[in-house]
Enzyme design. Sequence first.
Site, PDB file in Angstrom:
ATOM      1  N   LYS A   1     -15.936  19.053  -0.211  1.00 26.54           N
ATOM      2  CA  LYS A   1     -16.854  19.988   0.415  1.00 26.54           C
ATOM      3  C   LYS A   1     -17.959  19.544   0.600  1.00 26.54           C
ATOM      4  O   LYS A   1     -18.795  18.831   0.076  1.00 26.54           O
ATOM      5  CB  LYS A   1     -16.793  21.230  -0.712  1.00 26.54           C
ATOM      6  CG  LYS A   1     -17.636  22.496   0.047  1.00 26.54           C
ATOM      7  CD  LYS A   1     -17.197  23.679  -0.913  1.00 26.54           C
ATOM      8  CE  LYS A   1     -17.970  24.815  -0.387  1.00 26.54           C
ATOM      9  NZ  LYS A   1     -18.007  26.276  -1.084  1.00 26.54           N
TER      10      LYS A   1
ATOM     11  N   SER B   1     -15.985  30.021   0.782  1.00 27.13           N
ATOM     12  CA  SER B   1     -16.768  29.476   1.558  1.00 27.13           C
ATOM     13  C   SER B   1     -16.061  28.044   1.561  1.00 27.13           C
ATOM     14  O   SER B   1     -16.496  26.979   2.321  1.00 27.13           O
ATOM     15  CB  SER B   1     -18.159  29.148   0.983  1.00 27.13           C
ATOM     16  OG  SER B   1     -18.354  28.860  -0.256  1.00 27.13           O
TER      17      SER B   1
ATOM     18  N   SER C   1     -15.147  31.714  -3.816  1.00 25.93           N
ATOM     19  CA  SER C   1     -14.923  30.631  -3.031  1.00 25.93           C
ATOM     20  C   SER C   1     -14.139  29.755  -3.126  1.00 25.93           C
ATOM     21  O   SER C   1     -13.599  28.580  -2.348  1.00 25.93           O
ATOM     22  CB  SER C   1     -16.436  29.961  -2.558  1.00 25.93           C
ATOM     23  OG  SER C   1     -17.300  30.721  -2.078  1.00 25.93           O
TER      24      SER C   1
END
Length: 457
Positions: free
Chosen positions: A88, A157, A181
């Site tokens: 990420k 996210s 997330s």
Amino acid sequence: MADDLTTRASAIPGLSTLDLRDRLASGALRAVEVAGALLRRIAEVEPNVQAWAWLDSDYVMAEAQRLDQLRLSGRPIGPLHGMPVGIKDVIDTRGIPTANGTPLDAGRVPREDAAAVERLRAAGALIMGKTETAELAFLHPPRTRNPANPAHTPGGSSSGSAAAVASGMVPLAVGTQTGGSVIRPAAFCGTVGFKPSFGMISRRGVLSQSPTLDTIGVFARDIEGAALLCDVLFGHDPADRASVMMAPPRLLSTASAPPPVRPMLAMIAPPRMDELASEDTKLALDELVDILGEGAFGAPLPSIFDEAATIRERINYAEMAKNFYSYEKRGRDQLSDELRAAMDEGKAVPARDYLAALDWVDVLYAGLDEILSRCDALLTPAAPGAAPEGLGSTGDSIFNGLWTLLGMPAVTIPVFEASSGLPMGLQLVGRRGDDARLLRTAAWLMAKLTGAAEAKE
């Protein structure tokens, strides 16, 4: 020779995570073959999914060749030798751009790896690239689309990490969770997502939004893959004040073993479930009750849990207002409306209310003692329903934030399907520090539900 290589590479998408690991370790598959096959897959689906914030095929192939040479040299290889992993884009990677999902960090290239990336490299993992994230890991969505239907959100996210694994572009990926997330995008995209107990994975070198809540999590094709990845990532780090000092929990060996007795599961209806859960979700849970029979019991939450979402949000926004002040100072006008509003709300939280919210964490956790003493894991929806249509939102984390607030391990398994054909996840939650047992229970339940579905066909 070329035909043999093509045959071996074509088998990669159908391999379990452990099969892929074993073939790479033995040399039955070379890292360059795996990397090449996945790059071809990326070229095929990335234009529609858009999961990658940074990807360099030359870098990937050079790293794969290096790992193949290491194995051929006879020197020891790591437990993730050659295994491709997506990272990420809020997690620092040495020499690789890390933009944190904001134009204010465009072109930023860290000089050091985050602790998690250090561990991955030491274990022989192949860093495939950086996956898309919502702006500063909050709510404003990136360009990523849901692999199951590009008209629907992939969640957030950790949008890119979930979508990359679900679409077969990479077998493993790392994300973060402050509200929902990891669990929510995994449920929306139809893959396994695991958020460990708070403090199990060091956050050194990771964007800090809310230190009380921020947790690193993982995405995988299967439970064993999540366990394999976290066996490498778990470990104490004095540089992270929240890092827990404890013996390695042996996640993979535990998750791969059958439970000593049939697990007992507690069915939890989170606050506002009747109001927010879709009919598909309610029907799926009713069916689950029938399948589990005496192996599950209903457990209503005490009324004090009705305030948990407000408490979590208060902590999140107050800490974010402090931690993201430098971004606001550099370019408030380049931040999204959602982020500016949350930071403004955080600035308005009195110190008394913030400190009182922190006190509620242990009070709420104690409120689960009686339920947890009677079961192996809690069962609850991973999201109100399937991924909503549209790309202007990442969906609602209302069914995830409670467990993040309490620091409890949570895993979602892709066992349900909405009437629209989109995937839906089932969330299991365990005691703090009982991550291995939770993964073993999840593996057992996933096998049971898969078998029940096959029996219907």
